[in-house]
Write a protein that holds these residues in place. Structure first.
Motif, PDB file in Angstrom:
ATOM      1  N   GLY A 161       0.815  -1.216   0.000  1.00 35.58           N
ATOM      2  CA  GLY A 161       0.000   0.000   0.000  1.00 35.58           C
ATOM      3  C   GLY A 161       0.842   1.256   0.000  1.00 35.58           C
ATOM      4  N   MET A 162       1.843   1.284   0.840  1.00 39.08           N
ATOM      5  CA  MET A 162       2.753   2.433   0.875  1.00 39.08           C
ATOM      6  C   MET A 162       3.351   2.697  -0.496  1.00 39.08           C
ATOM      7  N   LYS A 164       2.284   1.616  -3.400  1.00 39.36           N
ATOM      8  CA  LYS A 164       1.269   1.983  -4.384  1.00 39.36           C
ATOM      9  C   LYS A 164       1.006   3.481  -4.319  1.00 39.36           C
ATOM     10  N   GLU A 165       0.885   3.978  -3.106  1.00 35.50           N
ATOM     11  CA  GLU A 165       0.580   5.392  -2.944  1.00 35.50           C
ATOM     12  C   GLU A 165       1.697   6.254  -3.532  1.00 35.50           C
ATOM     13  N   THR A 168       1.085   7.617  -6.827  1.00 38.27           N
ATOM     14  CA  THR A 168       0.084   8.666  -7.028  1.00 38.27           C
ATOM     15  C   THR A 168       0.650  10.066  -6.838  1.00 38.27           C
ATOM     16  N   TRP A 169       1.738  10.175  -6.115  1.00 41.99           N
ATOM     17  CA  TRP A 169       2.257  11.525  -5.888  1.00 41.99           C
ATOM     18  C   TRP A 169       3.609  11.769  -6.548  1.00 41.99           C
ATOM     19  N   ARG A 175      10.223  17.246  -5.863  1.00 47.77           N
ATOM     20  CA  ARG A 175      11.183  17.610  -4.831  1.00 47.77           C
ATOM     21  C   ARG A 175      12.205  16.499  -4.588  1.00 47.77           C
ATOM     22  N   LEU A 176      11.765  15.258  -4.686  1.00 47.33           N
ATOM     23  CA  LEU A 176      12.629  14.133  -4.317  1.00 47.33           C
ATOM     24  C   LEU A 176      13.017  13.311  -5.537  1.00 47.33           C
ATOM     25  N   GLU A 180      16.558   9.502  -3.024  1.00 48.11           N
ATOM     26  CA  GLU A 180      15.998   9.945  -1.750  1.00 48.11           C
ATOM     27  C   GLU A 180      14.736   9.163  -1.396  1.00 48.11           C
ATOM     28  N   ALA A 183      15.677   5.880   0.054  1.00 42.62           N
ATOM     29  CA  ALA A 183      16.143   6.014   1.438  1.00 42.62           C
ATOM     30  C   ALA A 183      14.968   6.225   2.392  1.00 42.62           C
ATOM     31  N   LEU A 184      14.069   7.138   2.008  1.00 39.27           N
ATOM     32  CA  LEU A 184      12.940   7.443   2.889  1.00 39.27           C
ATOM     33  C   LEU A 184      12.044   6.221   3.099  1.00 39.27           C
ATOM     34  N   TYR A 185      11.740   5.558   2.010  1.00 38.53           N
ATOM     35  CA  TYR A 185      10.841   4.410   2.138  1.00 38.53           C
ATOM     36  C   TYR A 185      11.511   3.260   2.874  1.00 38.53           C
ATOM     37  N   GLU A 187      13.747   3.471   5.134  1.00 40.04           N
ATOM     38  CA  GLU A 187      13.771   3.834   6.551  1.00 40.04           C
ATOM     39  C   GLU A 187      12.432   3.513   7.213  1.00 40.04           C
ATOM     40  N   MET A 188      11.351   3.943   6.554  1.00 42.01           N
ATOM     41  CA  MET A 188      10.029   3.716   7.128  1.00 42.01           C
ATOM     42  C   MET A 188       9.693   2.233   7.200  1.00 42.01           C
TER      43      MET A 188
ATOM     44  N   ARG B 150      11.835  11.419   8.892  1.00 44.38           N
ATOM     45  CA  ARG B 150      12.665  12.404   8.188  1.00 44.38           C
ATOM     46  C   ARG B 150      11.827  13.354   7.368  1.00 44.38           C
ATOM     47  N   PHE B 157       1.840  10.273   3.433  1.00 46.33           N
ATOM     48  CA  PHE B 157       1.479   9.498   2.243  1.00 46.33           C
ATOM     49  C   PHE B 157       1.570   8.002   2.518  1.00 46.33           C
ATOM     50  N   ALA B 158       2.602   7.633   3.227  1.00 47.19           N
ATOM     51  CA  ALA B 158       2.796   6.209   3.512  1.00 47.19           C
ATOM     52  C   ALA B 158       1.639   5.665   4.346  1.00 47.19           C
ATOM     53  N   GLY B 161      -1.433   5.443   2.257  1.00 44.95           N
ATOM     54  CA  GLY B 161      -1.314   4.303   1.347  1.00 44.95           C
ATOM     55  C   GLY B 161      -1.613   2.980   2.040  1.00 44.95           C
ATOM     56  N   MET B 162      -1.051   2.804   3.211  1.00 43.94           N
ATOM     57  CA  MET B 162      -1.333   1.588   3.982  1.00 43.94           C
ATOM     58  C   MET B 162      -2.822   1.422   4.203  1.00 43.94           C
ATOM     59  N   GLU B 165      -4.829   0.579   1.067  1.00 43.64           N
ATOM     60  CA  GLU B 165      -4.699  -0.827   0.676  1.00 43.64           C
ATOM     61  C   GLU B 165      -5.606  -1.703   1.529  1.00 43.64           C
ATOM     62  N   MET B 192       6.424   2.824  12.601  1.00 48.72           N
ATOM     63  CA  MET B 192       6.923   3.510  11.412  1.00 48.72           C
ATOM     64  C   MET B 192       7.281   4.965  11.687  1.00 48.72           C
TER      65      MET B 192
END
Lengths: 199, 199
Positions: A161-162, A164-165, A168-169, A175-176, A180, A183-185, A187-188, B150, B157-158, B161-162, B165, B192
């Motif tokens: 889901g994360m 997939k979203e 959409t953006w 910006r990213l 990046e 790295a962000l995903y 990390e999460m 961060r 968004f994450a 998205g979760m 889903e 998270m």
DNA sequence: CTTTTATTTGAACGTGTGTTCAGTTAACGG
DNA sequence: CCGTTAACTGAACACACGTTCAAATAAAAG
């Protein structure tokens, strides 16, 4: 009039698929007519039927090819026995593959319900086999004590889901950049699955 | 023939909206005809135009009502100054509200592109104002040192998205009930965002 | 009971749909 | 240069689309 000068199947064929992909993704399968696709290709509607038996099969072909490409590309990833590494590889691969073909991805999420029952079953099977890879990685990570999630299946859905979203953006000029985002995903996701700080 | 016995606008009106919601969600806006909706209501197609000016407005009305309901219900939530509590409240509310009306939710995600530009802007504005609430909660939690992410926008968004889903796999008769889903998602989301173990 | 109003029918309008195919022209092989 | 094949046109098919509206019937009001 008839055959147009410079026309070859090897050029028109791919054009049909590309136009259909673009238009279906933008307006939706049901809202796009064969005549619109033909116009985009630069041809009359009748000519499309040299390349595709019907509209439904055109959609199905696009979705099936996308899923086949996905699974084939995934197979080329170096698989790791370490769950942390395997998860990182999966996430990185998923992001790269999907960001590179936003239209096909969008189509695959949106137009499943416009497939006939049989065609749907095929696509759904391919999709599940992909998502089960992720679930297996998470489950293995739990079993081996690397991860800590209560429900591997739900965690897999959450990660899907994360990601997939993200589709959409994300904008290429945004910006990213991809690095990046990786790295962000990561990390999460690493935090979410309770990954021990090693890997 | 003409007016049918027992017919009243107060009954037919809602029936039109319900039928449209159900059919649009199932088959897609473009794939559903006014005649199909009429048949579901038990009326001829022409009668629909006593209740709706046109098909586009019918879709728009469904989406706008859904978003309005969402924001109104959200306002009734008890808001907390504690970011951890605020996030928990948001997640719980979101899950309950969305699981209760799967068709409207599905429609709101799928049929945005079938809105005219003006109608789209309205719905998109409502949606953004909802999602920004989540982002604000996460950002506040970071500022106050409760959370550790961060990029608050991406984290929001994450989470969205979760939760989106979740809509795709949840079945009322499935393995997990709402309570368990609350717990599982809260656990994942709290981890998270790097929530300190207090709240 | 009569008048008014609410509600629906059923037919029609013009347009667009996916698909087929005989006819026509371009490219290719000998 | 001729015959064959490849590629496409343009018209046609039957049907479905969203929408409009006069006519008709039911319910409500007086």
């Amino acid at each position: 009039m008839a055959r147009t000068s410079g026309s070859t199947a090897s050029e028109t064929g791919p054009k049909v698929a590309q136009a259909a992909l673009r238009l279906f993704a933008q307006y939706g399968y049901a809202a796009v007519s064969m005549r619109q696709i033909a116009q985009d290709v630069g041809v009359q509607a009748g000519a499309l039927y040299n390349y595709v038996p019907d509209k439904q099969t055109l959609l199905f072909g696009l979705l099936r090819d996308h899923m086949t490409d996905l699974l084939a590309a995934r197979k080329l990833c170096i698989q790791s026995d370490d769950p942390g590494q395997a998860l990182l590889t999966f996430v990185t691969f998923h992001i790269d593959f999907h960001l590179a073909r936003p239209e096909a991805v969008f189509l695959s999420y949106m137009e499943l319900r416009n497939l006939t029952a049989e065609n749907f079953a095929v696509i759904e099977g391919l999709r599940k086999s992909y998502e089960r890879e992720l679930e297996a990685i998470i489950a293995a990570g739990c079993d081996q004590g690397y991860f800590d999630v209560r429900d591997a299946k739900i965690a897999a859905f959450a990660v899907i889901g994360m990601l997939k979203e993200l589709q959409t953006w994300y904008r290429a000029e945004g910006r990213l950049d991809a690095k990046e985002i990786h790295a962000l995903y990561w990390e999460m996701i690493a935090k979410m699955v309770g990954m021990a700080r090693s890997a």
